[in-house]
Write an enzyme that holds these catalytic residues in place. Structure first.
Site, PDB file in Angstrom:
ATOM      1  N   GLU A  57     -50.789 -51.490  16.800  1.00 23.88           N
ATOM      2  CA  GLU A  57     -51.719 -51.806  15.931  1.00 23.88           C
ATOM      3  C   GLU A  57     -51.325 -51.838  14.500  1.00 23.88           C
ATOM      4  O   GLU A  57     -50.155 -51.172  14.114  1.00 23.88           O
ATOM      5  CB  GLU A  57     -52.745 -50.698  15.863  1.00 23.88           C
ATOM      6  CG  GLU A  57     -53.919 -51.106  15.003  1.00 23.88           C
ATOM      7  CD  GLU A  57     -54.767 -49.623  14.863  1.00 23.88           C
ATOM      8  OE1 GLU A  57     -56.098 -49.764  14.381  1.00 23.88           O
ATOM      9  OE2 GLU A  57     -54.626 -48.675  15.582  1.00 23.88           O
ATOM     10  N   LYS A 166     -61.172 -55.704  15.019  1.00 26.28           N
ATOM     11  CA  LYS A 166     -61.523 -54.456  15.559  1.00 26.28           C
ATOM     12  C   LYS A 166     -63.162 -54.059  15.061  1.00 26.28           C
ATOM     13  O   LYS A 166     -63.578 -54.480  13.936  1.00 26.28           O
ATOM     14  CB  LYS A 166     -60.694 -53.399  14.661  1.00 26.28           C
ATOM     15  CG  LYS A 166     -61.070 -51.901  15.210  1.00 26.28           C
ATOM     16  CD  LYS A 166     -59.793 -51.040  14.607  1.00 26.28           C
ATOM     17  CE  LYS A 166     -59.871 -49.649  15.202  1.00 26.28           C
ATOM     18  NZ  LYS A 166     -58.606 -48.801  14.350  1.00 26.28           N
ATOM     19  N   CYS A 200     -57.052 -49.334  19.396  1.00 31.72           N
ATOM     20  CA  CYS A 200     -57.237 -47.753  19.177  1.00 31.72           C
ATOM     21  C   CYS A 200     -58.493 -47.401  19.522  1.00 31.72           C
ATOM     22  O   CYS A 200     -58.922 -47.482  20.869  1.00 31.72           O
ATOM     23  CB  CYS A 200     -56.872 -47.708  17.625  1.00 31.72           C
ATOM     24  SG  CYS A 200     -56.480 -46.022  17.086  1.00 31.72           S
TER      25      CYS A 200
END
Length: 334
Positions: A57, A166, A200
């Site tokens: 990430e 995200k 994540c």
């Protein structure tokens, strides 16, 4: 029964960018992608074996750990705004797919013949070139000043296959990263199999995971910034739940990987660890097949067989015979 045509090599690169320095981080990505491809081919039974390589990430070019950007409720500081501008300047203009930054990323995949999945911080203030953004991600332009935590999937030939922003930045990440949308929930067809990326703590979103399973994900990439030992068990659960291969990759970095004037880590010595890593590769029945790797930079490599994906679904298929669509159903707004 596994055959030579089933073989795939999975890799993850646990390392640090040169934080807030995009060109130096691009150079590092190029070098590390070459190193990963070399290690992968050494493990392969055939030169034609497909390879998937995952970077962490926000590898391009910083996960701003500990930085508050001078923000409190009802108040912002000039110094914090300056650091935001610096962060924005070190991010990647994804929509400029023919531009120098994206060309470097695309060439890292093309020159090494790998499917590349990489975490980037995305800026949206440059002209759109090459493929239209709606072909590989969200059609939403994204604003000239906003940035997004994004996972790119690039083909062996250097084509942008997917760009996933995200959906929900975690905690104070929401201060600096915008939110993605359903158009970015994608699974790309590659020689290695169906490749998708979830970033994540998105991996804790049950409905997002289900959406990926419904899209047929076989190689589930989880670039992350979570360096807790408990993360490994989450990756094992997802592999078992989705009956897929899971690759999860975190950064490993020290204080010296951040700028000298970085205000969040002033109490650390240059060689003190900031992010421990914990990258791991997991098989479709939850078995760990590489890692977790702690407290050092490194490249994990695993030789796997796609036939095991069907074998694993004999007794559990989350979106097939175990779905109970007559009782439960998922709707994705894309």
């Amino acid at each position: 029964m596994a055959t030579a045509n089933d073989e795939v090599i999975l890799c993850c690169v646990q390392d640090s960018p040169v934080s807030f320095d995009l060109q130096a981080s691009l150079d590092k990505l190029t070098s590390l992608a070459r190193e990963a491809a070399t290690k992968a081919r050494a493990a392969a039974s055939s030169p034609s074996t497909p390879i998937v390589v995952l970077f962490p990430e926000a590898f391009l070019s910083a996960y701003p750990r500990g930085l508050d950007f001078g923000a409190k409720i009802g108040h912002r500081t000039a110094e914090g705004r300056s650091w935001f501008a610096r962060y924005h300047a070190s991010s990647v203009s994804v929509c400029d797919t023919e531009g120098p930054e994206m060309t470097t990323i695309r060439n890292a995949a093309k020159d090494n013949g790998i499917t590349l999945v990489a975490g980037v911080i995305e800026r949206c203030d440059r002209p759109e070139t090459g493929k239209k953004r709606a072909e590989y991600g969200s059609s939403v332009a994204g604003g000239s000043g906003s940035i997004y935590c994004t996972a790119l999937t690039i083909s062996e030939t250097g084509e942008v296959l997917a760009s996933h922003r995200k959906l929900m930045p975690t905690g104070t990440e929401r201060l600096v990263w915008g939110q993605g949308d359903g158009q970015g929930i994608r699974v790309a067809s590659t020689r290695a199999g169906n490749v998708g990326a979830v970033i994540c703590w998105e991996n804790y979103m049950p409905l997002l995971r289900t959406a990926m399973y419904e899209k047929g994900v076989e190689i589930y990439c989880a670039p992350t910034a979570d360096g807790r030992p408990t993360w490994t068990s989450s990756m094992q659960h997802i592999a078992m739940e989705g009956r897929c291969y899971v690759i999860s990759c975190n950064q490993f970095n020290k204080r010296s990987d951040f700028p000298q004037d970085y205000p969040a880590l002033n109490d650390l010595k240059p060689d003190e660890v900031v992010t421990r890593g914990g990258s791991v590769i997991v098989g479709p029945l939850g078995e760990i097949i590489a890692g977790p790797l702690w407290d050092q930079a490194g490249i994990l490599v695993a030789k796997v067989n796609k036939s095991e994906l069907i074998e694993a679904k004999m007794d559990f298929d989350a979106v097939g015979h175990y779905a109970r669509n007559d009782v439960l159903r998922l709707q994705v707004n894309s």
